[in-house]
Scaffold this motif. Structure first.
Motif, mmCIF file in Angstrom:
data_model
loop_
_atom_site.group_PDB
_atom_site.id
_atom_site.type_symbol
_atom_site.label_atom_id
_atom_site.label_comp_id
_atom_site.label_asym_id
_atom_site.label_seq_id
_atom_site.Cartn_x
_atom_site.Cartn_y
_atom_site.Cartn_z
ATOM 1 N N PHE A 263 69.587 -20.357 30.833
ATOM 2 C CA PHE A 263 71.031 -20.106 30.888
ATOM 3 C C PHE A 263 71.856 -21.387 31.014
ATOM 4 C CE2 PHE A 263 69.112 -16.134 32.411
ATOM 5 C CZ PHE A 263 69.657 -15.273 31.478
ATOM 6 N N THR A 264 72.983 -21.396 30.318
ATOM 7 C CA THR A 264 73.951 -22.495 30.431
ATOM 8 C C THR A 264 75.312 -21.872 30.760
ATOM 9 O OG1 THR A 264 74.461 -22.362 28.087
ATOM 10 C CG2 THR A 264 72.753 -23.942 28.729
ATOM 11 N N ARG A 265 76.307 -22.712 30.866
ATOM 12 C CA ARG A 265 77.689 -22.266 31.151
ATOM 13 C C ARG A 265 77.732 -21.303 32.341
ATOM 14 N NH1 ARG A 265 80.384 -20.841 25.478
ATOM 15 N NH2 ARG A 265 81.936 -20.017 26.929
ATOM 16 N N ILE A 266 77.047 -21.709 33.402
ATOM 17 C CA ILE A 266 76.982 -20.862 34.616
ATOM 18 C C ILE A 266 78.291 -21.026 35.390
ATOM 19 C CG2 ILE A 266 75.751 -20.489 36.798
ATOM 20 C CD1 ILE A 266 73.265 -21.760 35.256
ATOM 21 N N GLU A 267 78.922 -19.903 35.652
ATOM 22 C CA GLU A 267 80.212 -19.931 36.372
ATOM 23 C C GLU A 267 80.211 -18.839 37.418
ATOM 24 O OE1 GLU A 267 83.775 -19.541 33.979
ATOM 25 O OE2 GLU A 267 82.716 -20.485 32.303
ATOM 26 N N ASP A 268 81.004 -19.054 38.472
ATOM 27 C CA ASP A 268 81.185 -17.966 39.427
ATOM 28 C C ASP A 268 82.645 -17.506 39.402
ATOM 29 O OD1 ASP A 268 79.261 -16.639 41.419
ATOM 30 O OD2 ASP A 268 81.194 -16.658 42.448
ATOM 31 N N HIS A 269 82.868 -16.230 39.706
ATOM 32 C CA HIS A 269 84.201 -15.631 39.626
ATOM 33 C C HIS A 269 84.535 -14.975 40.961
ATOM 34 C CE1 HIS A 269 83.977 -15.784 35.108
ATOM 35 N NE2 HIS A 269 82.696 -15.815 35.437
ATOM 36 N N ALA A 270 85.797 -15.105 41.372
ATOM 37 C CA ALA A 270 86.229 -14.529 42.648
ATOM 38 C C ALA A 270 86.723 -13.098 42.453
ATOM 39 C CB ALA A 270 87.348 -15.386 43.233
ATOM 40 N N ASP A 271 86.682 -12.321 43.539
ATOM 41 C CA ASP A 271 87.283 -10.977 43.504
ATOM 42 C C ASP A 271 88.766 -11.074 43.875
ATOM 43 O OD1 ASP A 271 87.371 -11.154 46.289
ATOM 44 O OD2 ASP A 271 85.584 -9.920 46.585
ATOM 45 N N LEU A 272 89.419 -9.932 44.015
ATOM 46 C CA LEU A 272 90.869 -9.937 44.254
ATOM 47 C C LEU A 272 91.212 -10.517 45.626
ATOM 48 C CD1 LEU A 272 91.692 -6.453 42.697
ATOM 49 C CD2 LEU A 272 92.154 -8.710 41.710
ATOM 50 N N ALA A 273 90.247 -10.540 46.523
ATOM 51 C CA ALA A 273 90.474 -11.139 47.840
ATOM 52 C C ALA A 273 90.121 -12.620 47.839
ATOM 53 C CB ALA A 273 89.643 -10.410 48.889
ATOM 54 N N GLY A 274 89.761 -13.160 46.673
ATOM 55 C CA GLY A 274 89.447 -14.586 46.574
ATOM 56 C C GLY A 274 88.024 -14.927 46.965
#
Ligand SMILES: C[S@@+](CC[C@H](N)C(=O)[O-])C[C@H]1O[C@@H](n2cnc3c(N)ncnc32)[C@H](O)[C@@H]1O
Length: 284
Positions: A263-274
């Protein structure tokens, strides 16, 4: 008498019982009993005696921390709602973000194959099916109780006119699951059980969500590890994976995704509470 005084008293009762969103919940229950939309409650003339008794029963159940979705029999998820009750995990608003990410990726493709692992009620799979009509969607679940709800919801959405999804009874820790799709999947989504064993959870979760839907082993990663291995097998080059995780696991899941070398382009994403909530990556 209008419903307003009943709602105010009921909301106080739920607040005293420790319910997180008492006003919202009493409005949802009152609207359910009256058979109106929540926004129409202000116009309601009031409860008749049978409706009032029904409302009081539902409020008493909610005060005992039965999930409001179980009392309504439905859970809203993006542009659809699904049937829920004992034996299946109630889909959460934060998971709508993971589903939305997958939908935005799939929507750009001509005939995408989308897989939803750990499908539970089918909320993610069915939301994808609803919003990406040209997608072939596969929903994988191992628990017989959850599978019954998943099949019911899949049938319901197909009757509403959505393209039917395929439901597979399989264990996502088995790298042979969905073997016929090896190397062909465009988007793989998963909201696995990820709460570390023994962590404190509210009564709605402890007493009403199946334990196998919530707890993910001593470190919370017991299902995420094999899911990443399965994603590496199933995704085509350029395919995308999105996995929801505990808010303490952003670094651990990124390391697991990086570890296999696929895997490449590994990113993490926040929820609505950050809070860190789901990881995404692309297969080489
Ligand atoms: C957190 S719930 C998510 C349900 C649904 N995707 C959602 O977002 O609402 C996790 C689901 O994974 C299922 N599950 C747990 N372990 C599994 C396994 N090894 N194979 C397949 N499904 C599994 C549980 O039964 C449960 O339905």
């Amino acid at each position: 008498m209008s419903v307003a005084p009943h709602l105010a008293r009921a909301a106080e009762r739920l607040a005293a019982a420790g319910v997180e969103s008492p006003r919202t919940d009493v409005e949802l229950l009152a609207a359910h009993v009256l058979g109106v939309a929540r926004g129409e409650l202000v116009l309601a003339a009031g409860f008749d005696p049978a409706q009032r008794a029904r409302f009081e029963d539902l409020v008493a159940s909610r005060a005992r921390r039965v999930p409001v979705q179980h009392l309504l029999g439905r859970a809203a998820f993006r542009h659809i709602d699904v049937a829920v009750g004992p034996g299946v995990f109630v889909p959460r608003p934060e998971t709508e973000l993971l589903a939305g990410w997958g939908i935005s990726v799939a929507a750009g493709l001509p005939a995408p194959i989308v897989v939803d692992l750990c499908s539970g009620s089918g909320a993610i799979a069915l939301a994808v099916g609803h919003e990406v009509p040209n997608a072939r969607v596969y929903a994988v679940e191992s628990d017989p109780g959850a599978l019954a709800w998943l099949r019911r919801n899949a049938t319901e959405r197909a009757e509403e006119g959505d393209r039917p999804i395929e439901v597979d009874a399989a264990d996502v820790t088995d790298t042979d699951a969905l073997a016929a799709l090896t190397g062909q999947v465009d988007v793989l989504l998963c909201n696995p059980p990820y709460v570390p064993d023994g962590a404190a959870v509210p009564p709605e979760v402890a007493d009403h969500d199946p334990a196998a839907a919530v707890f993910g082993g001593p470190d919370g990663l017991a299902v995420i590890r094999p899911v990443i291995a399965l994603a590496a097998v199933l995704l085509r080059p350029g395919g995308a994976v999105g996995i929801e995780h505990d808010d303490t696991h952003a670094a651990a899941v990124a390391a697991l995704l990086a570890g296999g070398g696929r895997f490449t382009r590994i990113e993490d994403h926040a929820d609505l509470a950050g809070r860190p909530r789901f990881a995404t990556a692309m297969a080489d």
